[in-house]
Write an enzyme that holds these catalytic residues in place. Structure first.
Site, PDB file in Angstrom:
ATOM      1  CD  GLU A 107      54.399  -8.142  -0.360  1.00 14.99           C
ATOM      2  OE1 GLU A 107      53.747  -9.286   0.395  1.00 14.99           O
ATOM      3  OE2 GLU A 107      55.780  -9.399  -1.224  1.00 14.99           O
ATOM      4  CG  ASP A 112      52.825  -9.641  -3.608  1.00 14.30           C
ATOM      5  OD1 ASP A 112      53.630  -8.636  -3.369  1.00 14.30           O
ATOM      6  OD2 ASP A 112      53.883 -10.192  -3.116  1.00 14.30           O
ATOM      7  NE  ARG A 139      61.118 -12.279   3.036  1.00 20.13           N
ATOM      8  CZ  ARG A 139      61.170 -13.079   2.304  1.00 20.13           C
ATOM      9  NH1 ARG A 139      62.977 -13.085   2.538  1.00 20.13           N
ATOM     10  NH2 ARG A 139      60.502 -14.069   1.316  1.00 20.13           N
ATOM     11  CE  LYS A 191      52.943 -11.141   2.661  1.00 18.94           C
ATOM     12  NZ  LYS A 191      53.328 -12.178   1.987  1.00 18.94           N
ATOM     13  CE  LYS A 238      53.589 -11.629  -5.930  1.00 15.76           C
ATOM     14  NZ  LYS A 238      54.451 -12.913  -5.334  1.00 15.76           N
ATOM     15  CG  ASP A 272      57.083 -10.927  -4.453  1.00 15.40           C
ATOM     16  OD1 ASP A 272      56.242 -10.155  -4.541  1.00 15.40           O
ATOM     17  OD2 ASP A 272      57.085 -11.195  -5.849  1.00 15.40           O
TER      18      ASP A 272
END
Length: 509
Positions: free
Chosen positions: A353, A274, A355, A269, A281, A351
């Site tokens: 994301e 993020d 995966r 990943k 977030k 959020d």
């Protein structure tokens, strides 16, 4: 990206008192009767006098404890360093990990000292290699983005490391030290990538860094830009990257020695920052999110280490790189995306994301029919709730999962096997798509693994053996440094993957 300087490393078997260095490190053990010097290189008289003084000096022998003392006339070193080994018992040998941590702690805490000789209990090649590895991991600093004025105030890492060991002249010592050097370089390169600010590390520059790091090795690097990703149908990576002005990348690295009998695929990943996307977030939750590309940094540097070691195993690493940002072009909760391979996903939470990019990578890796797939990701906050900040999770097919755990134990990294309960799959059902990207909240780490498992392919009707490593907490140390672990990027899982590859090669031969 600037490459950190690497300390020189050597092993000698001569009397520790005669080794010229700025600092001589001696181990102190913690016992019910008080602190004791362990295999002191000093004369019996000096050792006895120093032992009697330990309580007065406040020395306990606890792990991570380091005390500096002036050098003695009988030694060549300017300074004596008493390094805590932790609890010791008579007749019980110290573990390799204890030696790693003690050496790393001492070297880390005496930064600013030019050279160090380590007189820790290391009578075998394996123990000496553990001392060397820990010292190299402790000799790390990240000052790339400091001005000259502030960079000068940060103590420079130790530049010369000498391991004092009776095994110095054994034939196996040279390759053992070389392995330690390669592992130290790989872990520290991973730390440096994780520590890069998102202003400097984003999909394009991450891909460029991967090419640069692989430059001198027998590794083929292929970079897919946003246009190629669009043509090939990598909807997971593209969907996550839609909200950013910096388009995503998929980097494929291939190490394929001619004599390899086993094929291993690694998927990482690589979310360079993020924000959570439109499922934003809170501000405090973003502060460490430059580290969300840690999994991709791990599989990159693990492959490079395997290549540098010359292991006879074919390894392909897939770096799934995107920046997850909110904007007018960002994907929305309730959007449906089509991942690589054609499966549709309802995005309930932007959020979740990681995966999504990993789904593309897992399908692409599966197409090449490897013998096993291991993915590595800073995937869930639930990992930290379940296992804390120092223990990573490993889930998946039992054989690979247990082999990863065994490799982690050998490498000295903390991993714990977790299940993937079948009942969690129902929570990922979608009313409008093949699967949803968010499901059961409780046990969220295992729900995420359940999602990823859906994208692992089959060979001749049998699921490819697969394991998922969730390193969310251990990949980034927000607390104080400890052992050989610095603040911020830790490089966790690199050594485990290399040890796993070594174990696979050993079993195949």
């Amino acid at each position: 990206m600037n490459k950190a300087s690497e300390p020189s490393l050597s092993a000698v078997s001569k009397d520790g008192r005669k080794v010229s260095a700025n600092a001589l490190v001696i181990g102190v053990g913690q016992t019910p009767d008080g602190p004791v010097l362990i295999e002191s290189p000093l004369t019996p008289k000096a050792s006895a006098a120093l032992s009697a003084s330990l309580p007065l000096l406040g020395v306990t022998g606890a792990a991570d404890e380091v005390h500096r003392l002036p050098g003695l006339p009988e030694v060549e070193a300017d300074m004596l360093v008493l390094a805590g080994l932790g609890k010791v018992s008579p007749g019980v040998a110290l573990t390799e990990e204890t030696l790693r941590r003690t050496a790393g702690s001492a070297v880390r805490q005496i930064a600013g000292t030019g050279s160090v000789a380590l007189a820790l209990p290391a009578g075998s090649v394996a123990d000496a290699a553990a001392v060397a590895e820990g010292a190299l991991l402790g000799a790390y600093s990240f000052t790339e983005h400091r001005s000259a004025a502030t960079a000068e105030k940060v103590p420079a890492p130790v530049a010369e490391i000498t391991v004092i060991t009776a095994a110095a002249d054994e034939k196996a010592m040279k390759p053992a030290l070389e392995r330690a050097r390669i592992l130290g370089r790989a872990v520290n390169a991973t730390r440096t990538l994780v520590n890069q600010p998102p202003s400097h590390l984003y999909p394009e520059t991450f891909a460029a860094a991967a090419k640069d790091l692989a430059k001198s090795l027998p590794v083929k690097v292929t970079v897919m830009d946003e246009k190629k990703l669009e043509r090939e149908g990598f909807g997971g990576i593209l969907g996550v990257g839609k909200g950013s002005s910096r388009p995503p990348r998929l980097v494929k690295l291939e190490y394929a020695p001619l004599r390899s009998k086993v094929k291993l695929a690694l998927v990482g990943k690589g979310i360079t920052f993020d924000s959570g996307g439109l499922s934003l977030k809170p501000a405090a939750g973003m502060q460490a999110m430059k580290s969300d590309m840690g999994g991709a940094a791990v599989v990159l540097n693990a492959l490079l280490a395997i290549a540098e070691l010359g292991l006879p195993i074919k390894v392909t690493s897939w770096l799934c790189i995107a920046e997850n940002m909110p904007s007018g072009t960002a994907q929305r909760p309730s959007d449906v995306m089509t991942t690589y391979g054609g499966r549709t996903v309802e995005v309930l939470n932007t959020d979740a994301e990681g995966r999504l990019v990993m789904a593309d990578g897992l399908v692409a890796a599966s197409e090449e029919a490897p013998d096993a797939i291991i993915d590595v990701a800073t995937l869930t906050g639930a990992q930290m709730i379940a296992l804390g900040n120092r223990v990573s999770a490993v889930m998946g097919e039992e054989g690979v999962r247990d082999a990863v755990k065994a490799a982690a134990d050998r490498a000295g990294e903390l991993f714990w096997p977790m299940p993937i309960p079948e009942e969690l799959r129902a929570s990922l059902d979608s009313q409008v798509a093949d699967i949803a990207n968010h499901g059961e909240r409780f046990g969220g780490m295992m729900t995420a693994a359940t999602f990823l498992r859906e994208f692992v392919g089959e060979v001749n009707g049998t699921k490819i053996p697969w394991a998922h490593l969730d390193i969310a907490g251990p990949a980034f140390n927000e607390g104080a440094p400890y052992g050989y672990v610095p603040k911020e990027g830790t490089g966790v899982a690199v050594r485990t993957l290399v040890a796993y590859a070594e174990d696979v090669v050993s079993r195949a031969s």
